[in-house]
Motif scaffolding. Structure first.
Motif, mmCIF file in Angstrom:
data_model
loop_
_atom_site.group_PDB
_atom_site.id
_atom_site.type_symbol
_atom_site.label_atom_id
_atom_site.label_comp_id
_atom_site.label_asym_id
_atom_site.label_seq_id
_atom_site.Cartn_x
_atom_site.Cartn_y
_atom_site.Cartn_z
ATOM 1 N N HIS A 103 0.832 -1.204 0.000
ATOM 2 C CA HIS A 103 0.000 0.000 0.000
ATOM 3 C C HIS A 103 0.869 1.257 0.000
ATOM 4 O O HIS A 103 0.614 2.215 -0.745
ATOM 5 N N SER B 228 1.369 4.196 -2.863
ATOM 6 C CA SER B 228 1.193 5.620 -2.585
ATOM 7 C C SER B 228 2.414 6.419 -3.002
ATOM 8 O O SER B 228 2.291 7.536 -3.532
ATOM 9 N N SER C 279 -3.148 13.572 -6.693
ATOM 10 C CA SER C 279 -4.452 13.957 -6.144
ATOM 11 C C SER C 279 -5.273 14.612 -7.254
ATOM 12 O O SER C 279 -4.723 15.149 -8.224
ATOM 13 N N GLU D 171 0.622 14.150 3.727
ATOM 14 C CA GLU D 171 -0.193 12.932 3.754
ATOM 15 C C GLU D 171 0.684 11.689 3.613
ATOM 16 O O GLU D 171 0.474 10.683 4.310
ATOM 17 N N LEU D 172 1.675 11.733 2.714
ATOM 18 C CA LEU D 172 2.583 10.596 2.566
ATOM 19 C C LEU D 172 3.385 10.370 3.841
ATOM 20 O O LEU D 172 3.631 9.223 4.234
ATOM 21 N N ILE E 13 1.353 8.508 6.257
ATOM 22 C CA ILE E 13 1.250 7.087 5.922
ATOM 23 C C ILE E 13 2.499 6.332 6.386
ATOM 24 O O ILE E 13 2.423 5.198 6.882
ATOM 25 N N GLN F 167 -2.820 0.305 -5.533
ATOM 26 C CA GLN F 167 -2.647 1.658 -5.025
ATOM 27 C C GLN F 167 -1.860 2.443 -6.063
ATOM 28 O O GLN F 167 -0.703 2.159 -6.334
ATOM 29 N N GLY G 189 -0.667 6.085 -6.625
ATOM 30 C CA GLY G 189 -0.576 7.361 -5.927
ATOM 31 C C GLY G 189 -1.410 7.288 -4.661
ATOM 32 O O GLY G 189 -1.318 6.373 -3.869
ATOM 33 N N LEU G 190 -2.270 8.265 -4.465
ATOM 34 C CA LEU G 190 -3.160 8.263 -3.308
ATOM 35 C C LEU G 190 -4.527 7.695 -3.655
ATOM 36 O O LEU G 190 -5.466 7.764 -2.860
ATOM 37 N N LYS H 149 -6.951 4.442 -4.809
ATOM 38 C CA LYS H 149 -7.065 2.987 -4.799
ATOM 39 C C LYS H 149 -7.956 2.576 -5.966
ATOM 40 O O LYS H 149 -9.050 3.111 -6.158
#
Length: 777
Positions: free
Chosen positions: A129, A133, A148, A249-250, A253, A658, A660-661, A663
């Protein structure tokens, strides 16, 4: 281990020899921190790791791993709730990629028996995952549009604005070319401007950004594009803000798994160091020694690792031997032998291979001490003798039975008679305390000490009296002799003077003659040993050649036998088909019992010899199937042209990925696997041989799920025969639903079989249309 011994023996230079073979920053850091160990279990583990790597290289001689940078600072920033920047995220992404490559390599590893490396490979954890990402940032550090939806929209607006600005300016270049000094757009302060002649500056309204040095050209941003440029500047600010949000955001994660990712990086670095040790051993003809807890040392053809062309020597320091005293003149290599013994043990206790032949043994010492070189201290107003003695006093106070001591020119720098007596007294003290010592000296008195004292052995360095040069050959058990008179004679000194000098010396000439004979015998023994080693090498080469021929012969034999088996099977198959037809006719014409027909049919089948499946033979196997998709593989989404990572396989055969961001759910034909950037030697898939076992009683159920059609039909035929032979009235056949091919084949077979009374699908709670219940007559 004290730092002074490592500085004296230049252990840091040995570690520098391994640096060219390191590819990761973590491995380089571990090499810099490498130091001698005193725990036998840890040293043996390091030896076993090197032995495993050697075994791995036999099957995969090009094994390597990707270069990674140190991610410890980045992981620490995550732990402190800080966000990572793009270079740090790329470093983490590379660690995860290399982790995936190593995990895949280990999963496909076969024909290699490892003892230590599996525990390292199995510590690697994968994060499909997270990998998916992180595809939002490519390897060049560019944040992809698909990171995004908002970023994609912002960049689309920027491109549209740029197109509009470019179109307006191009139109103005055409319509107002007579007012311009050039028909090419210029750039000033990050804005596209027109190069306007100064005389027409008032004819084109806009913002002046610059004037040429001559004043003839004015760079103007037309008013028609000012507002568009302002909008584009605002959009670029939004783009930077959105990229910052994506990085945040990354980072969020990655944060919960920072300690696991850090551990992956350590495993990669440690494997890199083990690989570097093995490549170093191959390059320098080094070997892995055995560890002797009784300090029984045997170094075969040992060499000093820092010399360009070292002379190999054998050195035996047996358990009951306490001291080796090397006597003889200077420039013979005595000090090199001291350093070779010490440095070899520093390397071995650091888990490194040593420059010696296989079969060598090293001892385990908790401390090593050395007094080598000129220790004169001007600052402390100490003479050479005083400085050496100060150091010797410190060594004697700190040494114990688990120490190794190296003395160079013990007792030198003072009166010869007093120095010799002092040297013998120090050696005697160490002998009584059971401390292994190697010492060099010029004093002839120590020769007699070495001969007369139990636990002490003489040694010397060979000197060629013909060429008047040292050979640097170590002669253990032979004391050194002075060559001064012989050298002086060969250099032309008067024979009368040499005779007078010999008469004046108190040295017994008989002793020199005995030493000379011992030297000759040692040289002769060494020549014989070299001959034996050459014969041994020839035998090894012959053995390898014979093994190769034997394996080739075995393969040829197996191939020919398999051809014969295939031909025999074809003949028997044809016979079986003909026998089936005959039996059908007999059954329709005569009242034969069903079990008689089945028994006859089974006897015919036993005539077919078993055919060896060459695809399961690891030696003969050559062709490999194409790699199937697995969780964690990098993919390229065909319709979007974007990269991602597979995270889960659904029951209907589709995959979750997955990208990038985002799914996504994809079918197998909607993506392709992305090959690793660095091509490796094709890896063989492990072949698992499954052996069928039959129970003692008859089976009333047959499971055909997962079988190929031909295999399923053959098993069905054998199952029905056995059921009839055991007088079973009813059986269950599980064929599943799937594509329906197996189910249709079962139905056709049952319709043709005259012993079947009736058949039908099982009740819904017992499998439904995935199973068939058969009743016999």
């Amino acid at each position: 281990m004290n730092q002074k011994i490592m500085e004296t023996l230049e252990f840091h230079k040995v570690k520098a020899l391994l640096e060219p073979f390191i590819v990761t920053e973590q491995g380089a850091f571990e090499l810099r921190e490498l130091a001698p160990m005193t725990d036998a279990a840890r040293i043996q583990q390091a030896f076993d790791e090197m032995a495993d790597m050697a075994q791995l290289f036999v099957e995969h001689p090009h094994f390597s791993m990707g270069a990674i940078v140190d991610i410890a600072p980045a992981m620490k920033r995550l732990d402190l709730e800080a966000d990572l920047n793009i270079p740090e995220i790329l470093a983490v992404k590379k660690v995860l990629e290399v982790s995936k490559e190593l995990a895949d390599f280990y999963q496909q590893l076969e024909n290699v028996y490892l003892s230590q490396l599996p525990s390292l490979f199995e510590k690697i954890e994968l994060f499909p995952h997270i990998q998916g990402s992180l595809q939002a940032i490519n390897n060049a550090g560019f944040v992809e549009d698909f990171a995004s939806e908002k970023l994609a929209k912002i960049r689309r607006n920027i491109r549209e604005s740029e197109d509009q600005i470019r179109q307006i300016l191009q139109d103005m270049l055409k319509t107002k070319s007579d007012m311009l000094t050039d028909t090419v757009l210029a750039s000033r302060n990050g804005r596209n401007v027109l190069p306007v002649k100064n005389t027409y500056r008032n004819r084109i309204s806009g913002v002046v950004h610059d004037i040429s040095a001559s004043g003839s050209t004015v760079y103007i941003e037309p008013r028609a594009v000012v507002s568009l440029n302002e909008e584009m500047t605002h959009a670029k600010a939004e783009e930077r803000h959105e990229i910052s949000r994506i990085l945040q955001e990354l980072s969020a994660i990655l944060r919960p798994n920072s300690h696991i990712i850090r551990n992956n990086a350590w495993v990669i670095g440690h494997l890199d160091l083990i690989r570097a040790k093995h490549v170093f051993a191959r390059t320098y003809q080094a070997s892995i020694p055995s560890l002797s807890l009784s300090k029984d040392i045997a170094l075969l053809n040992v060499r000093h690792p820092l010399l360009v062309h070292p002379v190999p020597n054998d050195l035996y320091f047996k358990e009951g031997l306490t001291a080796i005293v090397i006597t003889g003149p200077n420039t013979g290599g005595k000090t090199i032998m001291l350093k070779t013994l010490g440095l070899t043990h520093l390397m071995a206790q650091s888990g490194l291979p040593i420059l010696a032949d296989k079969g060598s043994r090293v001892g385990l010492f908790h401390e090593m001490f050395a007094d080598i070189g000129d220790e004169q201290s001007i600052e402390q107003s100490l003479s050479t003798f005083s400085s050496h003695m100060t150091h010797t006093v410190d060594i004697l106070a700190r040494a114990d039975q688990d120490s190794l001591i190296l003395f160079d020119e013990l007792g030198a720098g003072t009166d010869p008679q007093e120095g010799a007596s002092l040297a013998m007294a120090i050696l005697e003290d160490l002998r009584l305390r059971g401390i292994k010592t190697m010492a060099t000296t010029h004093y002839p008195e120590l020769k007699a000490y070495g001969i007369e004292t139990i636990g002490v052995e003489n040694a010397s360095m060979e000197f060629d009296s013909q060429s008047l040069r040292p050979t640097y050959r170590f002669m253990q058990g032979v004391p050194g002799r002075s060559n001064a008179f012989e050298i002086a004679k060969r250099l032309g000194l008067s024979t009368a003077i040499i005779r007078d000098a010999e008469n004046m010396t108190s040295t017994d000439s008989d002793v020199n003659h005995i030493i000379e004979k011992l030297e000759a015998q040692t040289v002769e023994s060494r020549k014989r040993l070299d001959t034996i080693r050459e014969v041994e090498q020839e035998n090894l080469k012959m053995n390898r050649a014979l093994k190769k021929l034997y394996h080739e012969f075995s393969r040829e034999k197996e191939t020919e036998l398999n051809k014969a088996r295939l031909e025999a099977q074809e003949i028997v198959t044809m016979a079986l088909a003909e026998s089936d037809e005959i039996l059908k006719n007999l059954h329709s014409q005569a009242s034969l019992k069903p079990h008689q027909i089945i028994e006859a049919k089974s006897k015919l089948k036993t005539l077919a010899p078993e055919v060896v499946d060459l695809s399961k033979n690891k030696v003969l196997k050559k062709a490999k199937k194409e790699k199937a998709a697995r969780v964690g593989d990098d993919i390229l989404v065909t319709s979007y042209g974007q990269r991602g990572t597979l995270t889960k396989q659904l029951k209907d055969g589709r995959w979750e990925a997955q990208v990038g961001l985002i799914k996504m759910t994809l079918k197998s034909d909607e993506f392709t696997l992305v090959k690793a950037e660095k091509e490796e030697k094709p890896k063989q898939k492990q072949v698992h041989v499954v052996k069928r076992t039959t129970g003692k009683g008859p089976k009333a159920r047959l499971d055909l799920r997962g079988k190929r059609y031909e295999e399923a039909m053959q098993e069905l035929d054998e199952f029905i025969d056995q059921a009839l032979l055991n007088n079973l009235s009813q059986v269950d056949i599980i064929h599943g639903i799937g594509t329906g091919v197996i189910r249709e084949g079962v139905t056709k077979y049952l319709r043709r079989n005259k012993q079947v009374k009736e058949f039908g699908y099982a009740p819904q709670n017992a499998g439904g249309s995935g199973a068939t219940i058969v009743t016999f007559k």
